[in-house]
Design an enzyme around this catalytic site. Structure first.
Site, PDB file in Angstrom:
ATOM      1  N   LYS A  76     -17.155  -9.678 -21.509  1.00 43.75           N
ATOM      2  CA  LYS A  76     -17.493 -11.099 -21.574  1.00 43.75           C
ATOM      3  C   LYS A  76     -17.083 -11.758 -20.252  1.00 43.75           C
ATOM      4  CE  LYS A  76     -16.659 -14.998 -24.800  1.00 43.75           C
ATOM      5  NZ  LYS A  76     -15.870 -15.422 -25.984  1.00 43.75           N
ATOM      6  N   SER A 105     -18.921 -17.320 -29.614  1.00 38.14           N
ATOM      7  CA  SER A 105     -19.301 -17.444 -28.228  1.00 38.14           C
ATOM      8  C   SER A 105     -19.561 -16.124 -27.506  1.00 38.14           C
ATOM      9  CB  SER A 105     -18.205 -18.201 -27.471  1.00 38.14           C
ATOM     10  OG  SER A 105     -17.010 -17.449 -27.442  1.00 38.14           O
ATOM     11  N   SER A 116     -15.263 -16.073 -32.484  1.00 29.16           N
ATOM     12  CA  SER A 116     -16.185 -15.761 -31.393  1.00 29.16           C
ATOM     13  C   SER A 116     -16.436 -14.284 -31.142  1.00 29.16           C
ATOM     14  CB  SER A 116     -15.697 -16.411 -30.088  1.00 29.16           C
ATOM     15  OG  SER A 116     -16.046 -17.768 -30.070  1.00 29.16           O
TER      16      SER A 116
END
Lengths: 500, 486
Positions: free
Chosen positions: B79, B154, B178
């Site tokens: 990420k 996310s 997330s």
């Protein structure tokens, strides 16, 4: 109508740790801008603070030295505000659960003791520094130096216990002395490692409630503290006397003009939005650790002062001057010890007395008088090792030469100056310059005769009752002997001559 | 079977047997990215050259049989919230669009040390604020199962990259769901470890007391392998836990006999998708058949979790994001009149609407006069939520719930109403507030062929039991073997 002032001080002291509060960067003063920085103290994304244990230890020392109990658990909090010298946009500080509970110190003000309460001591990190462009090309720029960012500080908040600027200054000095004695802060106001804000209000004498206070900032010397507080007290009294109202505000001290100027009012005050720092767990302090630190605390200024007065029998004033720095106090003690160890012909001064004074007082006079004068003249600091070219043993030797009549007190002062500058032994200086005192009666009598012969009229006047002229003759003989005549002997012989 | 469809442990066998080199594997994945990422848009940055370098290094180790871990030579993605030394790290924000960190996040360093090959940085919601990647400053990632739908968020880019087989595995971060919610929406495995189990150093902070990094993988075994590499004490993170790290793969025994599974009634509520409810109830039956016992538990403060979360998380965020001020790094607005103007323009320009909304919310809840009613009260209720779990775990070993109330929703469907979007995390948020571990594993599909996630929550530092139950369920089903048809 008479008023009294109510004063409280907030003091920030930079701790003398080698590394910063939350990272391993050096804390050394004066490095090139932004050379003592890393991702952590630059506030880069994703970095985290790690607490410096030494900083906690230093804070605990100060707490113990000021009679503050230590909270077994305290909480770091974020103080949020925007400023370019604050890389994270918040300062890590402590808020509603600080390191210590209440404490106090006793200070001497005009020969009486006054107890000043300490509300709290808490830990926080320093901010960086802004430098504003001055030359044509960078006049529109400001530069950020983050070397100082995250250097550990303690904030010491006093109770509003002071009533005069003298008390405030004495409290401030006492706190600084303690910090320096503990070797946790260098106490340098000019370089900003010891900073002070003052909260000042006034009220009518007899009134219980506190008046509205103002906070004075930007005060960077003891003299300015005194001036700023005195100005502010007078200003507030004037406002009240004119039926005005004091506004709660922050005021800056302008040292050029000696006045305080409004900076921001309470309404404009920041809302710092404190909340517990989630990156640091609560600070838990083990009672054993506190005990250990307590055991290793050095003798503090007040205790040393008392010991000097009781142990050496010197006046309170002398003790105060001598203990104003730990290095000076240590030096004084070494000199006394060296002097006592000398042993002098005829039993003096090992029996303890020299010219009617005890050894410690003689040494005190010399240290306070000559040594401090020369240090001041040369702009030297007793804490600088270069001063210690002047060994306590040499100092004692010089005093012994006075005792033994080898040199006069007056000449000893010149020799001392030479010793101070060159670090040479007094023996060597006296020999080199031929300063040995004349204690040979015949030589002095010859000099007296010469003077009296050259000043027959004055001699006649003296005998006729003008006794003031005695010192004139002494001066003349001294001049003739280049100051080397033994003063006591000279006095005796001159009196004998003139009485004939 | 295509290489890129395989799991870490399958690929590891091939690498170990020298049927394959890491370089070949890395090039295979890079080609796969070239082929599908135009459609999926899971990557913000592809680190092609670095990946090839790392693959060659890994091949040297594999050739000499030295320092080999189950991750040696395995291509993964990360990420874009993890700082990567010398590689742009944006957090999907304009304000960091040019930021190149001079350091690796602790987790990145650990994965590199384990020999993993990093293919690139995944898209996400800006500063991890969102549940769909629609809050990325750059673009929205598509769900590999239906490219008209969101991948969740996310960590949506990470989830989609795994589901679209653009990498063997990925890592995400989880502040309120997330990792788990996008794992559920993309049909993969995603684990949020116990708070403090994985170092947060170098992971860009959203809400410091809730953020935790974790693996996103194709199956439970891979999840355990990744966690082995990521977990552990880090002296750079004061909140990291100094406890030994077990070998999590040893927990994968399928033996759940006698284990007690708690089912909280507060999680089976109105608004829960009917297919999801069916799948989760079916999963409970599967575990029962394997010898686990099922009991009802109650988590009475669940209804306050979303409110508490949006006070605590935004308060911390408002402070964490103050450093993006244009002074030191990142975006700085031009032509400012003075300092305040520079701050205002930089931050107005640099942050997207959701980030601004949360900064404002958080600033408000910390403000003088509101602190007690909002932030402080929320912190107190957080303690009650934590206590709910402590009480429940006295009666059971794990708690089983749906991961998300709905399957992947359409792109644009919820953007107009932030509150509806916030409810996507209704089942995942409590776990962060309590600091406990939680996983999402695939447990079926809706009638529209959208993946469904099963959430399993465990006691603090008991990732082993969570993984054990997950593995037992996984091995009894074959949902994890399904691949999206990209």
């Amino acid at each position: 109508m008479s008023y009294e002032a109510v004063i409280g001080l907030e003091i920030h002291a930079q701790l003398l740790t080698n590394s910063k509060m939350f990272c391993g960067c050096s804390t050394k003063f004066g490095a090139e801008p932004n050379t003592q920085v890393c991702p952590v103290c630059l506030g880069m994304p994703g970095v985290l603070p790690v607490l410096n244990k030494k900083a906690v230890e230093f804070a605990i020392k100060m707490a113990l030295a000021t009679n503050c109990a230590i909270n077994p658990k305290s909480i770091f909090a974020r103080k949020n505000y925007f400023y370019p010298d604050l890389p994270k946009g918040y300062q890590i500080s402590q808020y509603d659960e600080p390191l210590t509970k209440k404490g106090f110190i006793d200070v001497d003000v005009n020969d009486s003791k006054k107890r000043i309460g300490i509300t709290r001591i808490h830990m926080e990190e320093d901010a960086g520094k802004l430098l504003h462009g001055e030359t044509n090309e960078d006049i529109n720029y400001s530069f950020v130096d983050l070397n100082r960012a995250a250097v550990p500080l303690i904030e010491i908040v006093s109770e509003p216990d002071m009533r005069t600027s003298d008390e405030a200054v004495e409290y401030l000095k006492a706190l600084r002395d303690i910090l320096v004695y503990l070797e946790i802060c260098d106490g340098n106001m000019e370089e900003g490692s010891f900073r002070c804000d003052a909260n000042v209000s006034v009220r009518k004498i007899g009134q219980k409630e506190l008046g509205t206070k103002t906070e004075l900032k930007n005060i960077n010397s003891f003299r300015f503290i005194q001036k700023a507080i005195e100005y502010e007290i007078k200003r507030q009294i004037d406002v009240l006397e004119d039926n005005g109202k004091i506004i709660q505000e922050t005021r800056l001290f302008d040292s050029d003009k000696g006045i305080t100027i409004s900076m921001r009012s309470k309404e404009e005050a920041h809302d710092y939005r404190y909340f517990p720092e989630p990156d640091l767990l609560p600070l838990e302090i083990d009672a054993k650790w506190i005990e250990e630190i307590k055991k290793n605390l050095p003798e503090l200024p007040a205790a040393k002062r008392e010991r000097f007065v009781k142990g050496y029998g010197i006046p309170q004033y002398d003790a105060g001057v001598l203990t104003s720095s730990k290095a000076l106090a240590n030096y004084y003690e070494k000199c006394v010890q060296a002097y006592r160890g000398q042993g002098v012909k005829g039993g003096y001064p090992s029996e303890g007395w020299v010219g009617g004074q005890e050894i410690p007082k003689v040494v005190s006079n010399w240290v306070m008088g000559e040594l401090l004068r020369l240090l001041k003249e040369d702009g030297k600091d007793i804490n600088q090792p270069s001063v210690f070219g002047l060994q306590p043993e040499s100092f004692a030797k010089l005093l012994k030469m006075i005792d033994e009549g080898t040199i006069s007190n007056k000449i000893a002062k010149d020799v001392f100056e030479e010793m101070f500058k060159t670090g040479k032994d007094p023996d060597a200086i006296v020999k080199e310059k031929g300063l040995v005192q004349i204690s040979d009666e015949s030589a002095i009598i010859k000099a007296i005769d010469d003077v009296l012969n050259a000043n027959q009229q004055s001699a006649a006047d003296y005998k006729a009752g003008k006794e003031k002229l005695f010192s004139f003759f002494v001066g003349q003989v001294m001049k003739a002997t280049k100051g080397q005549a033994n003063p006591a002997l000279l006095n005796k012989l001159l009196k004998e001559k003139l009485s004939r | 079977m295509k290489l890129y469809n395989l799991t870490i442990h399958e690929l590891h066998e091939k690498l170990k047997k020298k049927e394959l080199t890491s370089l070949e594997l890395t090039e295979t994945f890079l080609k796969r990215i070239d082929a599908v990422d135009g459609k999926i848009k899971a990557f913000i940055t592809i680190t092609r050259e670095n990946a090839i370098e790392q693959a060659k290094e890994a091949d040297k180790k594999l050739a000499s049989n030295k320092d080999i871990t189950p991750l040696t030579g395995i291509p993964i993605s990360v990420k874009d919230i993890f700082c990567t030394k010398g590689i742009k790290t944006t957090c999907a924000s304009k304000i960091l669009s040019n930021f190149i960190p001079p350091y690796d996040a602790h987790v990145i360093k650990k994965l590199k040390d384990a020999g993993a090959v990093i293919l690139g940085k995944n898209n996400m919601d800006e500063f991890a604020m969102g549940s769909s990647t629609e809050n990325s400053a750059f673009f929205t990632t598509k769900n590999p199962w239906d490219i008209e739908r969101v991948p969740g968020g996310s960590s949506g880019g990470s989830a989609a990259s795994v589901a679209a087989n653009e990498c063997a595995a990925s890592i995400g971060t989880d502040t309120g769901g997330s990792i788990r919610q996008p794992a559920a929406l993309c049909g993969i495995v995603g684990l949020k470890p116990t708070y403090g189990r994985v170092s947060r150093y170098g992971m860009i902070a959203f809400a410091s007391s809730l953020d935790q990094a974790g693996p996103m993988t194709k199956d439970v075994t891979d999840c355990a392998i990744m966690l082995n590499a990521m977990a552990g004490y880090d002296p750079q993170d004061f909140t990291s836990i100094n406890a030994p790290v077990p070998d999590y793969t040893k927990a994968l025994t399928k033996d759940v006999k006698g284990l007690k599974i708690g089912i909280p009634k507060e999680y089976f509520i109105e608004g829960l998708d009917i297919d999801i409810e069916k799948s989760v109830k079916h999963a409970i039956d599967v575990l029962k058949k394997q010898g686990a016992s099922v009991i009802d538990v109650s988590l009475p403060h669940t209804e306050y979790a979303v409110a508490v979360y949006y006070l605590v998380a935004t308060a911390e965020a408002s402070s964490n994001l103050a450093r993006y001020d244009g002074v030191k790094y990142g975006h700085r607005a031009k032509d400012s009149k003075n300092l305040i103007d520079m701050y205002r323009k930089t931050r107005s320009d640099g942050f997207g609407p959701e980030v601004k909304r949360r900064i404002m919310l958080g600033t408000y809840s910390l403000s003088a006069g509101y602190y007690d009613a909002y932030y402080k009260k929320a912190s107190q209720v957080r303690t009650l939520i934590k206590r709910d779990f402590e009480d429940a775990f006295k009666k059971c070993d794990v708690i089983l719930t749906p991961t998300a109330p709905t399957p992947a929703f359409k792109i644009g469907e919820k953007t107009a109403d932030p509150l509806t979007m916030y409810l996507s995390d209704i089942f995942t948020i409590s776990c962060n507030l309590a600091g406990i571990p939680g996983i999402s594993i695939p447990c079926g599909f809706t009638k529209d062929n959208l993946p469904i996630g099963l959430q399993i929550l465990g006691k603090p530092l008991d990732e082993e039991t969570v993984l054990k139950v997950s593995f037992a369920y996984e091995q009894a089903t074959d949902w994890h073997k399904k691949r999206a048809g990209v």
